[in-house]
Write a protein that holds these residues in place. Structure first.
Motif, mmCIF file in Angstrom:
data_model
loop_
_atom_site.group_PDB
_atom_site.id
_atom_site.type_symbol
_atom_site.label_atom_id
_atom_site.label_comp_id
_atom_site.label_asym_id
_atom_site.label_seq_id
_atom_site.Cartn_x
_atom_site.Cartn_y
_atom_site.Cartn_z
ATOM 1 N N GLY A 27 0.838 -1.118 -0.136
ATOM 2 C CA GLY A 27 0.049 -0.069 -0.010
ATOM 3 C C GLY A 27 1.011 1.088 -0.006
ATOM 4 O O GLY A 27 0.527 2.258 -0.930
ATOM 5 N N TRP A 28 1.655 1.414 1.055
ATOM 6 C CA TRP A 28 2.439 2.527 1.082
ATOM 7 C C TRP A 28 3.590 2.868 0.010
ATOM 8 O O TRP A 28 3.608 3.958 -0.478
ATOM 9 C CB TRP A 28 3.168 2.660 2.468
ATOM 10 C CG TRP A 28 2.264 3.183 3.501
ATOM 11 C CD1 TRP A 28 2.034 2.231 4.522
ATOM 12 C CD2 TRP A 28 1.765 4.355 3.824
ATOM 13 N NE1 TRP A 28 1.117 3.058 5.499
ATOM 14 C CE2 TRP A 28 1.037 4.314 5.067
ATOM 15 C CE3 TRP A 28 1.930 5.783 3.334
ATOM 16 C CZ2 TRP A 28 0.514 5.216 5.363
ATOM 17 C CZ3 TRP A 28 1.262 6.794 3.670
ATOM 18 C CH2 TRP A 28 0.522 6.607 4.849
ATOM 19 N N ASN A 74 -8.687 4.680 -5.270
ATOM 20 C CA ASN A 74 -9.417 4.049 -4.032
ATOM 21 C C ASN A 74 -10.009 2.768 -4.492
ATOM 22 O O ASN A 74 -9.597 1.843 -3.725
ATOM 23 C CB ASN A 74 -10.731 4.848 -3.921
ATOM 24 C CG ASN A 74 -10.721 6.054 -3.191
ATOM 25 O OD1 ASN A 74 -9.467 6.458 -2.642
ATOM 26 N ND2 ASN A 74 -11.510 7.033 -2.963
ATOM 27 N N LYS A 75 -10.176 2.374 -5.725
ATOM 28 C CA LYS A 75 -10.285 1.019 -6.014
ATOM 29 C C LYS A 75 -9.202 0.204 -5.838
ATOM 30 O O LYS A 75 -9.170 -0.966 -5.471
ATOM 31 C CB LYS A 75 -10.644 1.038 -7.452
ATOM 32 C CG LYS A 75 -11.378 -0.118 -8.260
ATOM 33 C CD LYS A 75 -11.767 -0.255 -9.414
ATOM 34 C CE LYS A 75 -12.330 -1.543 -10.131
ATOM 35 N NZ LYS A 75 -12.606 -1.333 -11.593
ATOM 36 N N LYS A 76 -7.981 0.788 -6.450
ATOM 37 C CA LYS A 76 -6.604 -0.089 -6.602
ATOM 38 C C LYS A 76 -6.400 -0.213 -5.112
ATOM 39 O O LYS A 76 -5.889 -1.198 -4.708
ATOM 40 C CB LYS A 76 -5.650 0.807 -7.047
ATOM 41 C CG LYS A 76 -4.215 0.264 -7.061
ATOM 42 C CD LYS A 76 -3.124 0.841 -8.066
ATOM 43 C CE LYS A 76 -2.180 0.230 -8.129
ATOM 44 N NZ LYS A 76 -1.792 -0.622 -9.431
ATOM 45 N N VAL A 77 -6.483 0.560 -4.227
ATOM 46 C CA VAL A 77 -6.048 0.602 -2.566
ATOM 47 C C VAL A 77 -6.659 -0.903 -2.019
ATOM 48 O O VAL A 77 -6.172 -1.386 -1.279
ATOM 49 C CB VAL A 77 -6.547 1.699 -1.794
ATOM 50 C CG1 VAL A 77 -6.437 1.655 -0.363
ATOM 51 C CG2 VAL A 77 -5.379 2.915 -2.168
ATOM 52 N N LEU A 80 -4.389 -3.748 -2.121
ATOM 53 C CA LEU A 80 -3.175 -3.775 -1.934
ATOM 54 C C LEU A 80 -2.977 -4.222 -0.392
ATOM 55 O O LEU A 80 -4.048 -4.268 0.475
ATOM 56 C CB LEU A 80 -2.702 -2.149 -1.907
ATOM 57 C CG LEU A 80 -2.529 -1.427 -3.115
ATOM 58 C CD1 LEU A 80 -2.331 -0.055 -3.228
ATOM 59 C CD2 LEU A 80 -1.672 -2.377 -4.189
ATOM 60 N N HIS A 81 -1.760 -4.444 0.210
ATOM 61 C CA HIS A 81 -1.643 -5.122 1.377
ATOM 62 C C HIS A 81 -0.876 -3.847 2.200
ATOM 63 O O HIS A 81 -0.256 -3.189 1.614
ATOM 64 C CB HIS A 81 -0.528 -6.228 1.544
ATOM 65 C CG HIS A 81 -0.245 -6.740 2.707
ATOM 66 N ND1 HIS A 81 -1.072 -7.371 3.393
ATOM 67 C CD2 HIS A 81 0.904 -6.175 3.373
ATOM 68 C CE1 HIS A 81 -0.244 -7.408 4.652
ATOM 69 N NE2 HIS A 81 1.016 -6.829 4.558
ATOM 70 N N PHE A 82 -1.406 -3.624 3.449
ATOM 71 C CA PHE A 82 -1.249 -3.082 4.582
ATOM 72 C C PHE A 82 -0.827 -3.631 5.724
ATOM 73 O O PHE A 82 -1.682 -4.483 6.064
ATOM 74 C CB PHE A 82 -2.286 -1.771 4.724
ATOM 75 C CG PHE A 82 -2.303 -0.805 3.545
ATOM 76 C CD1 PHE A 82 -1.659 0.409 3.601
ATOM 77 C CD2 PHE A 82 -2.970 -0.893 2.794
ATOM 78 C CE1 PHE A 82 -1.880 1.252 2.518
ATOM 79 C CE2 PHE A 82 -3.279 -0.349 1.552
ATOM 80 C CZ PHE A 82 -2.605 1.175 1.602
ATOM 81 N N ALA A 86 -5.815 -0.309 8.911
ATOM 82 C CA ALA A 86 -6.299 0.811 9.204
ATOM 83 C C ALA A 86 -5.720 1.998 8.038
ATOM 84 O O ALA A 86 -6.098 2.868 7.987
ATOM 85 C CB ALA A 86 -6.430 1.329 10.536
ATOM 86 N N ASP A 87 -4.387 1.705 7.811
ATOM 87 C CA ASP A 87 -3.512 2.491 7.057
ATOM 88 C C ASP A 87 -4.350 2.602 5.477
ATOM 89 O O ASP A 87 -4.439 3.721 4.905
ATOM 90 C CB ASP A 87 -2.316 1.957 6.755
ATOM 91 C CG ASP A 87 -1.450 2.459 7.885
ATOM 92 O OD1 ASP A 87 -1.701 2.910 8.769
ATOM 93 O OD2 ASP A 87 -0.215 1.860 7.937
ATOM 94 N N SER A 88 -5.184 1.744 5.175
ATOM 95 C CA SER A 88 -5.748 1.840 3.818
ATOM 96 C C SER A 88 -6.534 3.131 3.714
ATOM 97 O O SER A 88 -6.702 3.924 2.856
ATOM 98 C CB SER A 88 -6.590 0.691 3.360
ATOM 99 O OG SER A 88 -7.575 0.510 3.957
ATOM 100 N N ASP A 89 -7.526 3.398 4.618
ATOM 101 C CA ASP A 89 -8.293 4.751 4.863
ATOM 102 C C ASP A 89 -7.415 5.702 4.867
ATOM 103 O O ASP A 89 -7.508 6.819 4.410
ATOM 104 C CB ASP A 89 -9.032 4.562 6.074
ATOM 105 C CG ASP A 89 -10.169 3.519 5.864
ATOM 106 O OD1 ASP A 89 -10.496 3.230 4.929
ATOM 107 O OD2 ASP A 89 -10.667 3.060 6.906
#
Length: 145
Positions: A27-28, A74-77, A80-82, A86-89
């Motif tokens: 994600g990051w 937003n769709k791609k996120v 993804l792995h975080f 909560a980091d995705s938000d």
């Protein structure tokens, strides 16, 4: 700092341990690479937005794609792995604020010679309403229309 026209981000795409998701699925790292491409000018005398210091052997550099719209990001996120779920938000919110500020404050955008096709043009068009101060948009030598 990532969303500046002259910033280049250097990545180590093969540095994740085998137990972690790949660079493209984290994600990051996806956020950082995507944000670096928002305002990056595409001229042959300027370094690209992202340089992979560990590319696959024989992999040529690819021309920059348009910045992802807020909806596309937003769709791609969601894929993804975080490490912290909560980091995705957080990342979605930061990306939206960055897009609104970067494109909203840009007077000129230069995406010439980016090898964009019609699908890329449609993708970028979704972000044009954010460009409230835009005076000049350079898209020359792309394969649009």
């Amino acid at each position: 700092i990532y969303a500046h026209q002259l910033t280049t981000v250097f990545v180590l795409s093969k540095s994740a341990p085998p137990t972690r998701p790949s660079y493209e699925h984290s994600g990051w790292t996806t956020y950082e690479g995507t944000v670096a491409r928002i305002l990056k000018v595409n001229y042959n005398f300027v370094w690209p937005a992202v340089i992979d210091l560990q590319p696959d052997e024989g992999t040529a550099s690819t021309p920059p794609k348009p910045p992802l719209s807020i909806a596309e990001f937003n769709k791609k996120v969601k894929t993804l792995h975080f490490t912290n779920g909560a980091d995705s938000d957080v990342v979605r919110g930061i990306y939206e604020r960055t897009m609104r500020r970067a494109l909203g404050g840009a007077k000129q955008l230069a995406y010439s010679s980016s090898a964009w096709d019609d699908a890329d043009g449609v993708s970028f068009a979704a972000s044009l309403p954010l460009c409230s101060r835009l005076e000049r948009l350079k898209l020359g030598t792309n394969k649009l229309g």
